[in-house]
Design a protein around this motif. Structure first.
Motif, short mmCIF file in Angstrom:
data_model
loop_
_atom_site.label_atom_id
_atom_site.label_comp_id
_atom_site.label_asym_id
_atom_site.label_seq_id
_atom_site.Cartn_x
_atom_site.Cartn_y
_atom_site.Cartn_z
N PRO A 35 24.10 -2.66 45.74
CA PRO A 35 22.93 -2.52 44.87
C PRO A 35 23.24 -1.86 43.53
N TYR A 36 24.31 -1.06 43.47
CA TYR A 36 24.67 -0.37 42.23
C TYR A 36 25.71 -1.13 41.41
N ALA A 37 25.94 -2.40 41.74
CA ALA A 37 26.84 -3.22 40.92
C ALA A 37 26.27 -3.29 39.51
N ALA A 38 27.15 -3.26 38.53
CA ALA A 38 26.71 -3.21 37.13
C ALA A 38 25.78 -4.37 36.78
N ARG A 39 26.05 -5.54 37.33
CA ARG A 39 25.18 -6.68 36.99
C ARG A 39 23.78 -6.51 37.57
N HIS A 40 23.66 -5.89 38.75
CA HIS A 40 22.34 -5.63 39.32
C HIS A 40 21.59 -4.59 38.48
N ILE A 41 22.31 -3.55 38.08
CA ILE A 41 21.68 -2.51 37.24
C ILE A 41 21.23 -3.12 35.92
N ALA A 42 22.11 -3.90 35.30
CA ALA A 42 21.75 -4.54 34.03
C ALA A 42 20.52 -5.42 34.20
N ARG A 43 20.50 -6.18 35.29
CA ARG A 43 19.38 -7.10 35.52
C ARG A 43 18.07 -6.33 35.70
N HIS A 44 18.09 -5.28 36.52
CA HIS A 44 16.85 -4.53 36.78
C HIS A 44 16.36 -3.78 35.55
N VAL A 45 17.24 -3.04 34.94
CA VAL A 45 16.82 -2.18 33.82
C VAL A 45 16.48 -3.02 32.59
N LEU A 46 17.35 -3.95 32.23
CA LEU A 46 17.13 -4.71 31.00
C LEU A 46 16.04 -5.75 31.14
N SER A 47 15.81 -6.26 32.33
CA SER A 47 14.68 -7.18 32.52
C SER A 47 13.37 -6.46 32.22
N ARG A 48 13.25 -5.21 32.68
CA ARG A 48 12.04 -4.44 32.36
C ARG A 48 11.97 -4.15 30.86
N TRP A 53 12.63 -11.70 33.20
CA TRP A 53 13.70 -11.65 34.19
C TRP A 53 14.96 -12.28 33.60
N MET A 54 16.08 -11.56 33.70
CA MET A 54 17.35 -12.06 33.16
C MET A 54 18.03 -12.98 34.16
N SER A 55 18.71 -13.99 33.65
CA SER A 55 19.49 -14.86 34.52
C SER A 55 20.74 -14.12 35.01
N ARG A 56 21.40 -14.66 36.02
CA ARG A 56 22.63 -14.04 36.53
C ARG A 56 23.69 -13.98 35.43
N ARG A 57 23.77 -15.04 34.64
CA ARG A 57 24.77 -15.07 33.57
C ARG A 57 24.49 -13.99 32.52
N GLU A 58 23.24 -13.89 32.11
CA GLU A 58 22.87 -12.85 31.14
C GLU A 58 23.16 -11.46 31.71
N PHE A 109 20.02 6.60 38.84
CA PHE A 109 19.61 5.32 39.41
C PHE A 109 18.11 5.31 39.76
N PRO A 110 17.62 6.29 40.52
CA PRO A 110 16.19 6.27 40.83
C PRO A 110 15.31 6.55 39.61
N LEU A 111 15.78 7.41 38.72
CA LEU A 111 15.01 7.76 37.54
C LEU A 111 14.72 6.52 36.69
N PHE A 112 15.73 5.66 36.53
CA PHE A 112 15.59 4.45 35.72
C PHE A 112 15.23 3.22 36.56
N LYS A 113 15.00 3.44 37.85
CA LYS A 113 14.71 2.34 38.78
C LYS A 113 15.75 1.24 38.63
N ALA A 114 17.00 1.67 38.58
CA ALA A 114 18.11 0.76 38.34
C ALA A 114 18.61 0.09 39.62
N THR A 115 18.34 0.71 40.76
CA THR A 115 18.83 0.17 42.04
C THR A 115 17.73 0.31 43.09
N ALA A 116 17.99 -0.33 44.22
CA ALA A 116 17.15 -0.09 45.40
C ALA A 116 17.35 1.38 45.79
#
Length: 160
Positions: A35-48, A53-58, A109-116
């Motif tokens: 859940p803390y993989a950089a691409r998951h964090i990027a997707r969660h934080v930057l989508s908000r 919603w960001m694509s996997r590639r983005e 991570f929880p503060l920024f809701k970056a991960t589960a």
């Protein structure tokens, strides 16, 4: 390297590079990116942040950009505080840096809701987070020691 800030930046980048090599092993061991993989964090934080919603590639592209900035900045922060630990063993000093990064990430991570939520992670995912922050810390500290040679005071050089 004479400039300790440049050395710290480079050391953080080298630590990030070492971490990049570990990610392949980590993901294979877990069978998936944690859940803390950089691409998951990027997707969660930057989508908000971007409101879509960001694509996997983005997310993968942004993850690279986030790592490229985050690791060197951590190295610079370490460069500011490491003087007290530079006489410690490499592993002790490096693991201390890793534990600092781990504590920061566990708070951020929880503060920024970056991960589960961390209580939903497997034991293996927790262990891998510790391993990767420790590796980052040890490689960053080793690089700092290599780049910034402690200068011996003149009084010690002549006191032979």
């Amino acid at each position: 390297m004479r400039d300790p800030y440049a050395a710290a930046y480079v050391a953080g980048a080298v630590g990030t590079g070492a971490l990049g090599l570990l990610v392949t092993v980590r993901n294979a061991s877990l069978g998936h990116p944690p859940p803390y993989a950089a691409r998951h964090i990027a997707r969660h934080v930057l989508s908000r942040l971007f409101g879509r919603w960001m694509s996997r590639r983005e997310a993968s592209q942004w993850a690279f950009a986030l790592r490229a900035g985050y690791g060197p900045l951590l190295g610079m922060g370490w460069g500011l505080v490491r003087r007290r630990t530079s006489k410690w063993s490499l592993v002790s000093s490096g693991v201390l840096l890793g534990l600092g990064v781990l504590a920061f990430e566990r708070a951020a991570f929880p503060l920024f809701k970056a991960t589960a939520m961390a209580n939903s992670w497997s034991r293996a995912e927790h262990a891998w987070l510790f391993a990767q922050t420790a590796l980052f810390g040890i490689v960053t500290e080793a690089t700092m020691r290599w780049l910034v040679k402690e200068e011996t005071p003149a009084s010690e050089q002549t006191a032979g």
